[in-house]
Design a protein around this motif. Structure first.
Motif, PDB file in Angstrom:
ATOM      1  N   THR A   1      60.193  39.072 -27.081  1.00 44.36           N
ATOM      2  CA  THR A   1      61.002  38.292 -28.007  1.00 44.36           C
ATOM      3  C   THR A   1      60.099  37.315 -28.740  1.00 44.36           C
ATOM      4  OG1 THR A   1      61.468  36.519 -26.409  1.00 44.36           O
ATOM      5  CG2 THR A   1      62.953  38.409 -26.423  1.00 44.36           C
TER       6      THR A   1
ATOM      7  N   GLY B   1      72.371  27.627 -30.301  1.00 39.48           N
ATOM      8  CA  GLY B   1      73.596  28.210 -29.778  1.00 39.48           C
ATOM      9  C   GLY B   1      74.812  27.392 -30.155  1.00 39.48           C
TER      10      GLY B   1
ATOM     11  N   HIS C   1      64.591  34.088 -25.435  1.00 40.26           N
ATOM     12  CA  HIS C   1      65.186  35.312 -24.896  1.00 40.26           C
ATOM     13  C   HIS C   1      66.665  35.159 -24.581  1.00 40.26           C
ATOM     14  CE1 HIS C   1      65.490  33.486 -20.901  1.00 40.26           C
ATOM     15  NE2 HIS C   1      64.301  32.969 -21.145  1.00 40.26           N
TER      16      HIS C   1
ATOM     17  N   GLN D   1      70.555  35.080 -24.352  1.00 40.66           N
ATOM     18  CA  GLN D   1      71.664  35.745 -25.018  1.00 40.66           C
ATOM     19  C   GLN D   1      72.961  35.033 -24.663  1.00 40.66           C
ATOM     20  OE1 GLN D   1      71.432  39.854 -23.843  1.00 40.66           O
ATOM     21  NE2 GLN D   1      69.483  40.192 -24.877  1.00 40.66           N
ATOM     22  N   TRP D   2      74.039  35.415 -25.338  1.00 39.75           N
ATOM     23  CA  TRP D   2      75.279  34.669 -25.165  1.00 39.75           C
ATOM     24  C   TRP D   2      75.786  34.728 -23.721  1.00 39.75           C
ATOM     25  CZ3 TRP D   2      79.840  36.679 -23.422  1.00 39.75           C
ATOM     26  CH2 TRP D   2      79.998  38.058 -23.453  1.00 39.75           C
ATOM     27  N   GLN D   3      75.552  35.866 -23.045  1.00 33.86           N
ATOM     28  CA  GLN D   3      76.015  35.962 -21.658  1.00 33.86           C
ATOM     29  C   GLN D   3      75.304  34.934 -20.778  1.00 33.86           C
ATOM     30  OE1 GLN D   3      74.736  38.492 -23.463  1.00 33.86           O
ATOM     31  NE2 GLN D   3      75.802  40.416 -23.106  1.00 33.86           N
ATOM     32  N   GLU D   4      73.995  34.776 -21.006  1.00 33.08           N
ATOM     33  CA  GLU D   4      73.238  33.804 -20.216  1.00 33.08           C
ATOM     34  C   GLU D   4      73.670  32.377 -20.538  1.00 33.08           C
ATOM     35  OE1 GLU D   4      68.852  35.481 -19.703  1.00 33.08           O
ATOM     36  OE2 GLU D   4      69.555  35.734 -21.751  1.00 33.08           O
TER      37      GLU D   4
ATOM     38  N   ASP E   1      77.778  31.694 -28.358  1.00 38.05           N
ATOM     39  CA  ASP E   1      76.965  32.517 -29.244  1.00 38.05           C
ATOM     40  C   ASP E   1      75.553  31.959 -29.251  1.00 38.05           C
ATOM     41  OD1 ASP E   1      76.232  34.499 -30.986  1.00 38.05           O
ATOM     42  OD2 ASP E   1      77.020  33.496 -32.773  1.00 38.05           O
ATOM     43  N   ALA E   2      74.591  32.843 -29.109  1.00 38.47           N
ATOM     44  CA  ALA E   2      73.180  32.469 -29.207  1.00 38.47           C
ATOM     45  C   ALA E   2      72.651  33.045 -30.507  1.00 38.47           C
ATOM     46  CB  ALA E   2      72.393  33.015 -28.013  1.00 38.47           C
TER      47      ALA E   2
ATOM     48  N   THR F   1      69.771  33.500 -33.823  1.00 41.80           N
ATOM     49  CA  THR F   1      68.377  33.891 -33.999  1.00 41.80           C
ATOM     50  C   THR F   1      67.488  32.672 -34.129  1.00 41.80           C
ATOM     51  OG1 THR F   1      68.475  33.928 -36.414  1.00 41.80           O
ATOM     52  CG2 THR F   1      69.133  35.925 -35.251  1.00 41.80           C
TER      53      THR F   1
END
Length: 330
Positions: free
Chosen positions: A108, A115, A163, A165-168, A184-185, A187
């Motif tokens: 990445t 976020g 690195h 992501q939204w789940q993390e 939401d994460a 760019t």
């Protein structure tokens, strides 16, 4: 699960048929971070792998942690990997712990990302604000109420690990007892901005004192706009996405009275098309180009701002781009 990729016997590349060449990972250049994933056949091997946290892999002290999203507890995440490492070398290192079922190396960008998180109640959001300054994977996360949140349930986050992501992001708050409604994460794209002071001294002080400073977790660049005839305008680059004109104005007000402030996101078709300061709204149009952290892209954005200023001056100071906040498209 099948292993990703394969290696030629004896480690040699076959000189002929390209189709028989082993899959090569892209070279890791500056500005990228390698993150490894390893899945084992059983939990016992996973527990043994966790004991390798801090061990040396090709001269790098690696970080090993359990993947919290692994339902059966057989997956780990490996960070601080050496440049250029591929899945097979990662697999070889962890085979000492047990049967490895799958390995992968993802790369990445190294620029922190931003976020957005929304909670059910203002009280939950306030509890989440208490996590401001928490260090996640070496990044000190900044959290603030989103400027457009009237009920104060929506928050903005800056300086998140590249690195993430939204789940993390969701897991981060859930593990702290504050499950969000939405995450939401975004760019790692950076934006540029224009700030105009009432007096030239404010612009000069901003360059001398805030160039190289931190805004939203990122190190910003501040320079006098060479198109400014009275020396009151500066161009700010490398601003993390998500910073809005009001926060920009507040940041530079320490150097003097700010007459006007706007970001390239404000001026893009996806934005609100307004920049604000003492003068209220101002029509304009500038696309926030993809890859905005790239110095070349930042120069392009700065030139777009300068072109808009020329158009404004040519039209008697009133207009920016004709027809509202959008640039004419082909």
């Amino acid at each position: 699960f099948p292993q990703q990729g394969w290696a030629a016997p004896g480690g040699r590349l076959a000189p002929e048929p390209p189709a028989k060449r082993p899959r090569m990972e892209p070279p890791a250049g500056a500005g990228t971070v390698a993150i490894g994933e390893v899945r084992f056949a059983d939990v016992a091997a996973t527990q043994a792998a966790l004991q390798l946290h801090g061990s040396a892999l090709e001269g790098h002290a690696i970080s090993v942690e359990a993947d919290m999203k692994s339902k059966d507890g057989t997956k780990i995440i490996v960070r601080n990997l050496p440049d250029g490492i591929d899945w097979s070398r990662l697999k070889s290192h962890f085979e000492q712990c047990g049967l490895v079922k799958f390995t992968d190396v993802k790369r990445t960008g190294s620029t922190p990302i931003t976020g957005v998180v929304r909670f059910s109640t203002p009280e939950q959001a306030q509890a989440a604000l208490d996590l401001n300054g928490t260090v996640v994977d070496g990044h000190e996360v900044a959290i603030k109420v989103h400027g457009g949140s009237k009920d104060r349930t929506k928050l903005q986050l800056f300086n998140l690990p590249p690195h993430m992501q939204w789940q993390e992001l969701k897991d981060f708050f859930t593990q702290n007892g504050i499950p969000p409604l939405f995450c939401d994460a975004m760019t790692s794209e950076c934006i540029t901005a224009e700030v105009r002071f009432v007096e030239a001294q404010g612009a000069q002080l901003a360059v001398s004192s805030l160039n190289g400073g931190i805004l939203g977790g990122a190190q910003i660049s501040v320079a006098i706009d060479q198109m400014s005839t009275d020396g009151t305008r500066i161009v700010v680059s490398n601003i993390p996405a998500g910073i809005e004109w009001q926060e920009l104005k507040d940041h530079f007000s320490q150097c003097g009275a700010v007459a006007f402030a706007r970001t390239s996101a404000d001026m893009s078709p996806k934005g609100k098309g307004v920049g604000k300061g003492k003068g209220g709204k101002a029509p304009g149009g500038c696309f926030a180009l993809p890859g905005g952290c790239d110095p070349l892209q930042q120069q392009i954005q700065a030139l777009q701002m300068q072109m808009m200023e020329l158009q404004r001056q040519g039209g008697g100071g009133g207009g920016g781009v004709a027809g509202g906040s959008r640039l004419a498209s082909a």
